[in-house]
Structures are given as C-alpha cells and as structure tokens.
Motif scaffolding. Structure first.
Motif, mmCIF file in Angstrom:
data_model
loop_
_atom_site.group_PDB
_atom_site.id
_atom_site.type_symbol
_atom_site.label_atom_id
_atom_site.label_comp_id
_atom_site.label_asym_id
_atom_site.label_seq_id
_atom_site.Cartn_x
_atom_site.Cartn_y
_atom_site.Cartn_z
ATOM 1 N N GLY A 144 -27.454 78.641 42.231
ATOM 2 C CA GLY A 144 -28.396 79.325 42.929
ATOM 3 C C GLY A 144 -30.001 79.364 42.330
ATOM 4 O O GLY A 144 -30.820 79.064 43.108
ATOM 5 N N SER B 119 -33.093 77.617 44.128
ATOM 6 C CA SER B 119 -34.169 78.287 44.475
ATOM 7 C C SER B 119 -35.458 77.639 43.659
ATOM 8 O O SER B 119 -36.405 77.715 44.477
ATOM 9 C CB SER B 119 -34.046 79.590 43.512
ATOM 10 O OG SER B 119 -32.991 80.606 43.973
ATOM 11 N N SER C 241 -36.609 75.098 46.336
ATOM 12 C CA SER C 241 -37.112 75.911 47.258
ATOM 13 C C SER C 241 -38.542 76.201 47.098
ATOM 14 O O SER C 241 -39.403 76.193 47.945
ATOM 15 C CB SER C 241 -36.532 77.289 47.801
ATOM 16 O OG SER C 241 -36.486 78.302 46.954
ATOM 17 N N ALA D 137 -39.218 82.789 47.258
ATOM 18 C CA ALA D 137 -38.636 81.612 46.509
ATOM 19 C C ALA D 137 -38.810 82.255 44.988
ATOM 20 O O ALA D 137 -37.631 82.026 44.186
ATOM 21 C CB ALA D 137 -39.130 80.260 46.694
ATOM 22 N N SER E 173 -36.114 84.626 44.468
ATOM 23 C CA SER E 173 -34.738 84.148 44.453
ATOM 24 C C SER E 173 -34.488 83.779 42.878
ATOM 25 O O SER E 173 -33.537 83.976 42.526
ATOM 26 C CB SER E 173 -34.583 83.178 45.389
ATOM 27 O OG SER E 173 -33.320 82.521 45.306
ATOM 28 N N ILE F 264 -33.735 86.688 40.584
ATOM 29 C CA ILE F 264 -32.457 87.342 41.014
ATOM 30 C C ILE F 264 -31.410 86.223 40.287
ATOM 31 O O ILE F 264 -30.439 87.030 39.793
ATOM 32 C CB ILE F 264 -32.057 87.202 42.540
ATOM 33 C CG1 ILE F 264 -33.004 88.616 43.091
ATOM 34 C CG2 ILE F 264 -30.680 87.537 42.856
ATOM 35 C CD1 ILE F 264 -32.852 88.202 44.682
#
Length: 392
Positions: free
Chosen positions: A80, A84, A87, A100, A103, A106
């Motif tokens: 993840g 990210s 991105s 982004a 993200s 997170i």
C-alpha cells in the motif's frame, strides 16, 4: 515457524520505509511548486491530512494486527505505501496530490502498532532489538531528504516518489514470500518480560502517558525548531545552509547511537533503573540551550537529542514488557496515537511560544515540561521478572 532474525530484519526495513515515505514530500515540495504552478505555502497544507492519518489510523491498524494478522497487515503496509508513493509521482492536480499523500499516511499508520509488536514477539533481547529498530527509523528520517534531493536533481521530483515506491513493493513481495502467517495461540511472551503487582499497574499507565505526551511534544518541537535555531545561533560559525544541514545531521547521529545504547541497558537493568537517570537529561540541556550559541549550542543540542531519543526507546520497551501478546498491537496503537497527537500539537505550540519570546521562551517552556519525566520515572513500580515462556 518464522526465523526471528528474518522477521526482525524485514520489520527494521519497514521502519526505515515508514519514516522515509512520510518525509519525501517535505524535501520535494520545494521543487514541486514551480512544476505545479503553486507556491510553497500553498502546497504544504496538502500534507496535513496524511500526517493526521499517520497517528489516528494507528488505532484501527493496531486492532486489526491483534484481531486478524500482523503478518498480513505488514504485507498491506509494504504494497500500500509503495503504491501510494508511486501515485504521488503520477499526480496532475493538487486534489490528486492531497489524496495520494493521505494514502501514504493511512498505510504508514500500520507500521508502529503492528511492526513494533512483531519485534517484541520475536526478540530474544528486547532492549537491543528496540534500539536497533530505532536506528533504522532514524536512518529513514536522515536519508529521505538526501535521496530525494539526489533523485530529484537527476531524474525529476516525480521519480523521487516512484523509485522508492517500486523498491518498497519489491521488499513487500519478498516479505510475503519469506514470512508466513503466525499462529500466536501458543507463542511465547516477550523475552525478559517484566511484570508488576496488579495494584501497581495504574502507576505504569500514568507514567507511560506522562512520558509519551512530554517526550513526543518535545521531540517534535526540537525537530521542527532545530534548523531555525542553528541558522540564528551558529551565524558566527557558518552561514552556509548546506553546512548547517550537515551539523544537524551529525547531531541526530548521536540520537541514533543513544537508542542502541539505551536498548542494551534495558536488557541488563530494569526500566526504572534506566529511565530515572535518563529523565534528568532533557530539562537542563533545554534550559541552557535557550541562551547558548555556536559550539556550546551544538554540544548542548547533542545532549537534547540523546535524551529525547533515549526516552523513545524506553517508552517502546515499557509497552512491550508490560503488555501481553494478545493485546500488544492495541497497546502500541494507543501509545502512538497519543504520541503523534501530542507531536502534531507541538508545531503550533512552537510558533506560539516563539512569537512571544523567541527561542528563550520556547526552550524554557519545554524544559519545564520535561521535568514531568522525572516524576514519571519516580512513580514507576519495581519489576517482577518472569522467564520467557516456551512455545507449545
């Protein structure tokens, strides 16, 4: 059965990636502004939701680590956060940039409650492994600006996000292949685990909360203020921004070394025996730093960083030794949620104190706050050592 050294090696790499990924934007934003047609002050706020998620998300991710699987959560972390970062390198609008960066925050929130709990579960010498893990996190902090600058200069700012994103996904693929899901139903407790009398547990909780709030607030405040403090007070030594950066980096190296040293001491002595003398370090150094400059300021700053980094290691070891295996991720989640919330508040506090009395007022205020760590160390109860249980 997983190899403890292999698992801890991957978790250390994750700590490096976690802090590295959260600070790429801080280094890249200077050159991103012209490319996106926005000023530095306009771009910087887009990172705020990510930093909020970094702390707040730990409550959910820690719960999932305990209730579901720490190994699966770490696979999600690697993939993840890698995706990210990639991105961010592909964004075209400010809204996409904010999403982004959110993200990244997170997925970054997974590491501390889950990864730290895994270290406690697999470590034979808990203090030593905590210290080494802290060094890896600090290397991530120190490397982020340097690597981002080099990649950005030769390949462009987008690749400063894409390259580490690809590397992170590859590390995650290796982790998924080499580390299996752990069955913790018969797992041993942390090596050299400590216990206290049930009626004294409130003292542990109060001491931990006091130290986490005081140290997290002070640590983040020092991190934010140190570059500006050096720029103002080291003018007689140098006016070169590059040299000031080198001086700051060298100061932080002492902090990383301290984490390793404190970790080894925690394997040989009780938490109270280590934390009590350490609690007397920060307040006087912060107090004297308020009026010093040039070389004396550098030396005192080394003392501040050593005191703060050492306390972080004590905090993590305290949670690891005093919590049971089935609750450990959730305990770390609460610890980091409280710590990161206090750290976030410190930025505004630094600005407010500096506006009212400059660095003298600011540093004296944080020196007073750090006196609380002495009280916290004093109320810690004596430990009752229990041998590590063997797996069924």
């Amino acid at each position: 059965m997983n190899s403890p050294s292999r698992v801890i090696g991957f978790v250390n790499a994750a700590h490096f990636i976690d802090h590295y990924s959260m600070l790429i934007f801080a280094a890249a934003v200077i050159v991103m502004g012209p490319a996106l047609g926005m000023a530095y002050s306009e771009l910087l706020p887009y990172a705020t939701p990510g930093f909020i998620a970094f702390g707040a998300g730990s409550l959910l991710t820690g719960w999932l680590g305990d209730r579901w699987s720490r190994r699966h959560m770490m696979v999600i972390f690697f993939v993840g956060i890698g995706a990210s970062m990639i991105s961010v390198g592909l964004v075209q609008t400010p809204l996409q940039l904010g999403a982004a960066l959110l993200s990244i925050g997170i997925f970054a929130s997974i590491y501390h409650p889950v990864g730290t709990a895994m270290i406690v579960s697999y470590a034979d010498r808990l203090g030593r492994e905590m210290g080494i893990n802290g060094v890896w996190g600090n290397l991530g902090v120190a490397s982020s600006a340097l690597a981002t600058g080099v990649i950005g200069q030769y390949l462009g700012w987008r690749w400063a996000f894409i390259v580490p994103g690809i590397v992170t996904i590859l590390v995650g693929a290796a982790f998924a292949r080499m580390v299996v899901h752990e069955d913790r139903t018969g797992s041993r407790q942390a090596a050299a685990q400590a216990r206290v009398a049930k009626q004294d547990m409130w003292r542990v909780i109060v001491a931990l909360l006091i130290v986490v709030i005081a140290i997290s607030t002070t640590f983040n405040a020092v991190t934010v203020a140190l570059p500006k403090l050096f720029a103002e007070r080291l003018a007689d030594l140098t006016r070169s921004p590059a040299l000031l950066g080198v001086i700051a980096a060298c100061v932080y190296v002492f902090g990383a070394m301290t984490q390793y040293t404190i970790g080894k001491l925690l394997d040989r002595h009780s938490l109270k025996a280590v934390s009590l003398p350490l609690s007397f370090v920060l307040a006087p150094f912060l107090y004297f730093a308020a009026t010093l400059s040039d070389l004396p300021l550098i030396l005192v700053s080394i003392g501040i960083v050593m005191g703060a980094f050492g306390q972080v290691t004590v905090n993590d070891a305290m949670v690891g030794k005093y919590t049971s295996e089935e609750w450990r991720s959730r305990a770390y989640a609460v610890r980091y949620f409280v710590g990161f919330t206090a750290a976030g508040a410190s930025v505004g506090l630094v600005a407010w104190l500096y506006q009212r009395g400059g660095f003298v007022t600011m540093l004296h205020a944080f020196a007073a706050l750090c006196l609380l760590t002495v009280a916290a160390a004093l109320i810690l109860p004596q430990e009752i050592k229990v041998p590590a249980a063997q797996p069924n």
